[in-house]
Design an enzyme around this catalytic site. Structure first.
Site, PDB file in Angstrom:
ATOM      1  N   HIS A  60     -15.887  86.777  50.836  1.00  0.00           N
ATOM      2  CA  HIS A  60     -15.563  86.370  49.463  1.00  0.00           C
ATOM      3  C   HIS A  60     -15.445  87.586  48.524  1.00  0.00           C
ATOM      4  O   HIS A  60     -14.402  87.846  47.932  1.00  0.00           O
ATOM      5  CB  HIS A  60     -16.674  85.478  48.898  1.00  0.00           C
ATOM      6  CG  HIS A  60     -17.025  84.285  49.714  1.00  0.00           C
ATOM      7  ND1 HIS A  60     -16.221  83.182  49.786  1.00  0.00           N
ATOM      8  CD2 HIS A  60     -18.117  84.010  50.469  1.00  0.00           C
ATOM      9  CE1 HIS A  60     -16.800  82.260  50.550  1.00  0.00           C
ATOM     10  NE2 HIS A  60     -17.955  82.746  50.979  1.00  0.00           N
TER      11      HIS A  60
HETATM   12  C1  BDR Z   1     -20.179  83.382  46.604  1.00  0.00           C
HETATM   13  O1  BDR Z   1     -21.523  82.930  46.688  1.00  0.00           O
HETATM   14  C2  BDR Z   1     -22.293  83.835  47.421  1.00  0.00           C
HETATM   15  O2  BDR Z   1     -22.963  83.170  48.440  1.00  0.00           O
HETATM   16  C3  BDR Z   1     -21.373  84.908  47.941  1.00  0.00           C
HETATM   17  O3  BDR Z   1     -21.994  86.175  47.852  1.00  0.00           O
HETATM   18  C4  BDR Z   1     -20.169  84.840  47.033  1.00  0.00           C
HETATM   19  O4  BDR Z   1     -20.321  85.654  45.896  1.00  0.00           O
HETATM   20  C5  BDR Z   1     -19.300  82.477  47.437  1.00  0.00           C
HETATM   21  O5  BDR Z   1     -19.390  81.157  46.970  1.00  0.00           O
END
Ligand code: BDR
Ligand code: CA
Length: 313
Positions: free
Chosen positions: A243
């Site tokens: 992500h």
């Molecule tokens: C986001 O939430 C976190 O778990 C990850 O680091 C990312 O920033 C994804 O939904």
């Protein structure tokens, strides 16, 4: 062109860690002024420790790391150990950091940096809940117009949600903060789940990272090995979604991504849909566009960039 000055606001998190490493590996494009930590994936004590672990892994101990807000603006903290493990960085066995946290609060660092750097020269890169950024905007409204751009990871439209049926984690944890940021008037580029779920560390990609045979390559392969089990079980994905590194890859090579400049509102009242990013992707309202919402990515191009850059550390 001189490198872009940025602040990474983060809650490491394995994918946050890869984002930080990608930034540290790219000094020609990115001048990382500081890392500000926030409570999110794990509590603040761990996120501010993990950020330093990652700087030390990269051998870049001159980047200031600040601790910031330890809870959302108006809600209880929700964490994600079920995704990231107890430490937030489960996977590799990395030593505790030697470098200290920088003195002062992350929010004050954000404010002071925006006041002292030339107006329009600093990009904010939030890859966790938006608490630090929104608190800085509330405390020092004069800095808002000085921000060049906010490039963030958060939200979802086609993918709807990951932590609830309708909300993505970063926005869900602090919807009030997200609302402040999305209505601030600062130009925003958002990396929602719609794009980040296309950036998967498949087996061959994991192998390519491991084959770097460096401490960074090995640690990233181990982190994504750990992190992938959650998405494999839940979505049947072919690997861990990176992500947060999408934010940094966008700064380095924006042509890897495509999206639409649209209106995005944050749900802050309904418990049922709390933290939903109500994205007018199809242009069915006359609400003013406030964000470039990314939807497409050249995912192999992304991994080629990531692997080549991590090899430099
Ligand atoms: C986001 O939430 C976190 O778990 C990850 O680091 C990312 O920033 C994804 O939904
Ligand atoms: Ca994150």
């Amino acid at each position: 062109m001189s490198p872009r000055k940025i602040i990474i606001d983060t809650d490491p998190g394995q994918d946050d860690a890869v984002a930080i490493l990608l930034a540290l590996a790219s000094p020609q494009e990115i001048d990382l002024l500081g890392i500000t930590c926030v409570a999110g994936n794990v509590p603040l004590e761990l996120t501010s420790k993990n950020a330093r672990i990652i700087c030390e892994l990269a051998g870049k101990t001159d980047v200031p790391v600040y601790a910031g807000c330890d809870r959302p603006m108006g809600r209880e903290l929700v964490t994600a150990e079920h995704v990231h493990g107890r430490t937030g960085l489960d996977g590799p066995d990395l030593p505790d950091p030697q470098m200290p946290l920088s003195d002062g609060h992350a929010v004050d660092f954000i404010i002071d940096t925006l006041r002292t750097q030339p107006a329009g020269s600093v990009t904010l890169c939030p890859i966790g809940p938006l608490t630090n950024i929104a608190t800085a905007f509330n405390k020092a409204p004069d800095i808002v117009e000085k921000v060049h751009e906010i490039v963030l990871m958060g939200g979802a439209y086609f993918e709807v949600g990951n932590v609830t049926p309708t909300a993505e984690f970063n926005i869900y944890v602090d919807p009030q903060a997200a609302d402040i940021v999305f209505t601030s008037g600062v130009p925003i580029v958002a990396m929602p789940l719609d794009v980040t779920h296309q950036v998967l560390v498949t087996k061959p990609r994991n192998k390519a990272l491991r084959a770097l045979a460096t401490p960074v390559g090995t640690a990233v392969a181990q982190m994504t090995d750990f992190f992938e089990r959650y998405d494999r079980e839940k979505y049947g994905s072919e690997g861990a979604p990176l992500h947060d590194p999408c934010v940094i890859a966008y700064l380095i090579q924006p042509d890897l991504f495509s999206g639409r400049h649209i209106n995005v509102e944050i749900e802050t009242t309904s418990e049922l849909t709390m933290g939903m990013t109500v994205a007018d992707w199809w242009g069915v309202t006359d609400r003013k566009a406030n964000a470039t919402f990314i939807g497409g990515v050249d995912s192999q191009g992304f991994f080629d960039l990531l692997t080549e850059r991590l090899a430099r550390l």
